[in-house]
Design an enzyme around this catalytic site. Structure first.
Site, PDB file in Angstrom:
ATOM      1  N   LYS A  58      32.911  42.628  -2.057  1.00 10.13           N
ATOM      2  CA  LYS A  58      33.806  41.916  -1.149  1.00 10.13           C
ATOM      3  C   LYS A  58      34.911  41.230  -1.940  1.00 10.13           C
ATOM      4  O   LYS A  58      34.661  40.643  -3.001  1.00 10.13           O
ATOM      5  CB  LYS A  58      32.996  40.902  -0.339  1.00 10.13           C
ATOM      6  N   SER A 115      32.240  37.784   7.960  1.00  9.71           N
ATOM      7  CA  SER A 115      33.494  38.149   7.318  1.00  9.71           C
ATOM      8  C   SER A 115      33.383  39.332   6.357  1.00  9.71           C
ATOM      9  O   SER A 115      34.406  39.835   5.873  1.00  9.71           O
ATOM     10  CB  SER A 115      34.052  36.943   6.547  1.00  9.71           C
ATOM     11  N   SER A 138      27.950  35.839   7.613  1.00 11.88           N
ATOM     12  CA  SER A 138      28.919  36.840   7.189  1.00 11.88           C
ATOM     13  C   SER A 138      28.361  38.072   6.501  1.00 11.88           C
ATOM     14  O   SER A 138      29.086  39.034   6.285  1.00 11.88           O
ATOM     15  CB  SER A 138      29.981  36.201   6.292  1.00 11.88           C
TER      16      SER A 138
END
Length: 507
Positions: A106, A183, A207
């Site tokens: 990420k 996210s 997330s």
């Protein structure tokens, strides 16, 4: 192009051939050695170690798959040259427990050889000086980093509808008009789409688990507790932050075994093994099972029946006032701590010439800009000390009492109360409807079941429960006491054996 992984052809750099039945669980490709490349993390590592395939062939296949599916907007940075260079090192003899395994990271997790943008314009070309510890352990173990994945801007949301000009909304591989969750939506989308088997996300309020639920994958939020020895992963000031109290890196994968493998390498501990389900006691919190989308409700009830058939024991419980108590902690922590945490991150990462004010001024997504308005005004400053010293300990005690008084091995509940909603490409996160009811905020709705455990610092694991009639995945979450991460993974292995894994998307 079809993505039925049991039948589709995937191009490698040299040839395209039909998938082999040797690894029927997911798609396979062949290298120039005419050997199948499996899509299970452990199988990939074992096949490379046995020289049945090459790390270069696996890496090229992953890169080409990523390029074929670039319309998913799953990547911010595709690490072609770096990945192939690492693959060459593996083929030349470099070893390690993950040697040759393609993964994704990420793009809010520090990488010294790649920018870390946080998905926001002010940090687009920011280059940290060192790797985050969790990522560094995977890299040193021989993992090959295919790229940095897209996310909800600055990780401040659960849709991954990032409106930064270099990012764009991440699309769900099961329906490109819908969100993949966030996210960590980019990491989840790459896994669901068959680009890689696993990677890293982060989790502050859901997330890793929300995108896992909405893409039919698996996401772990490790224990955080009160920090120190209770924190399973320690990446302080090495991840673009929201809250030092709540943030954690978390592994994500197609299967629980993929996640357990990454967790083992990151922590340096033995990999989790299956826990027998018979006689295990799972609390079923009434509040978490109420107000569900009908399709989600049908899927999770069917999953529960299967688990009961496997011997699991379900205990009906009611943690009175849990959501109300959580509200006293959530925003006061998440919208106050960035005031100090973001500058601390910039300093520790040696990112010069950028301030918190610079970041706030250049935010592209309206929903995130609104959140940063509250942060820069310190709207929750007056409530923060009470939230940390009084309300959060009270929330933690609710969970501790629940686990102890009911003699529970875990809590079991739907990860999200609805399947993936439509992408909002105007606000980044707007409104949705449950069962045709009035519009409700997407953020509040989708984070309802994941946020309380996050604020309490307990571990949670989301895994696949089943598919809606419309072809969207549904997630089931197991939460446990602080420090029960390995047990949760072991329970997850057994639950997955009963419920199965998600069918591949037809992209």
């Amino acid at each position: 192009m079809t993505d039925d992984f049991s039948r589709r052809d995937i191009l490698t750099s040299s040839v395209a051939v039909a998938a082999s039945a040797t690894f029927p669980s997911l798609g396979v490709v062949r290298s120039a050695m005419a050997q199948p490349i499996p899509s299970s993390a452990a199988e990939i590592v074992a096949a490379i170690r046995a020289k049945k395939i090459t790390a270069t062939a696996v890496t090229k296949a992953a890169i080409e798959r990523a390029e074929q599916l670039k319309d998913l907007n799953a990547f911010i940075f595709l690490n072609k040259d770096g990945a192939l260079a690492t693959a060459a090192e593996i083929d030349e003899g470099r070893t390690g427990p993950l040697a040759g395994l393609p993964i994704v990271i990420k793009d809010n997790i520090n990488t010294a050889d790649m920018p870390t943008s946080g998905g926001t314009p002010a940090l687009h070309n920011a280059q940290p000086r060192s790797n985050s510890p969790s990522f560094d352990r995977l890299f040193k173990a021989g993992a090959i980093i295919i790229g940095k994945t897209n996310l909800h801007e600055l990780a401040f949301g659960i849709t991954s509808s990032n409106l930064s000009p270099f990012a764009g909304p991440v699309k769900n591989p099961y329906d490109k008009t819908r969100i993949p969750g966030g996210s960590s939506g980019g990491t989840a989308a790459t896994i669901a789409a068959g680009i890689v088997t696993c990677g890293l996300g982060t989790d502050t309020g859901g997330s890793t688990r929300i995108p896992a639920a909405l893409t039919g994958t698996v996401g772990l939020r490790p224990s955080v507790g009160n920090g120190g020895a209770q924190r399973r992963y320690n990446d302080a000031n090495m991840v673009v932050p929201i809250s030092h109290t709540r943030d954690t890196v978390g592994p994500m994968g197609r299967t629980v075994a993929d996640v357990a493998l990454l967790d083992s390498v990151i922590t340096g501990t033995p990999m989790a093994t299956a826990e027998a389900l018979r006689g295990k006691r799972f609390g079923v919190p009434a509040a978490f099972w109420g107000g569900l989308d009908r399709d989600v409700e049908n899927v999770v009830k069917a999953a529960r029946q299967k688990l009961e058939g496997a011997g699991a024991v379900f205990v009906e419980i009611d943690i009175v006032g849990l959501f109300e108590q959580n509200a006293k902690v959530s925003f006061p922590v998440a919208l106050h701590e960035p005031i100090a945490d973001i500058p601390a991150y910039l300093k520790a990462s040696e990112i010069e010439g950028i301030t918190l004010a610079d970041i706030a001024a250049k935010i592209a997504s309206p929903d995130v800009k609104g959140a940063f308005g509250a942060i820069t005004a310190d709207a929750f400053g007056a409530a923060y000390q009470d939230a940390i010293t009084v309300q959060r300990p009270a929330l933690q005690k609710m969970y501790e009492d629940c686990f102890r008084d009911n003699n529970l091995d875990g809590l079991l509940f739907p990860t999200t109360i609805a399947p993936a909603p439509l992408i909002d490409a105007v606000k980044g996160s707007g409104e949705m409807s449950i069962n045709g009811g009035p519009p409700v905020p997407t953020f509040d709705t989708m984070i309802r079941n994941t946020d309380p455990g996050s604020n309490a610092g307990i571990p949670g694991l989301s895994l696949f429960a089943g598919m809606t009639p419309g072809g969207l995945p549904v997630g089931l979450e197991i939460d446990g006491p602080v420090g029960s991460d390995v047990k949760l993974l072991g329970l997850g292995l057994s639950i997955e054996a009963v419920l199965g894994t998600a069918p591949p998307p037809k992209i």
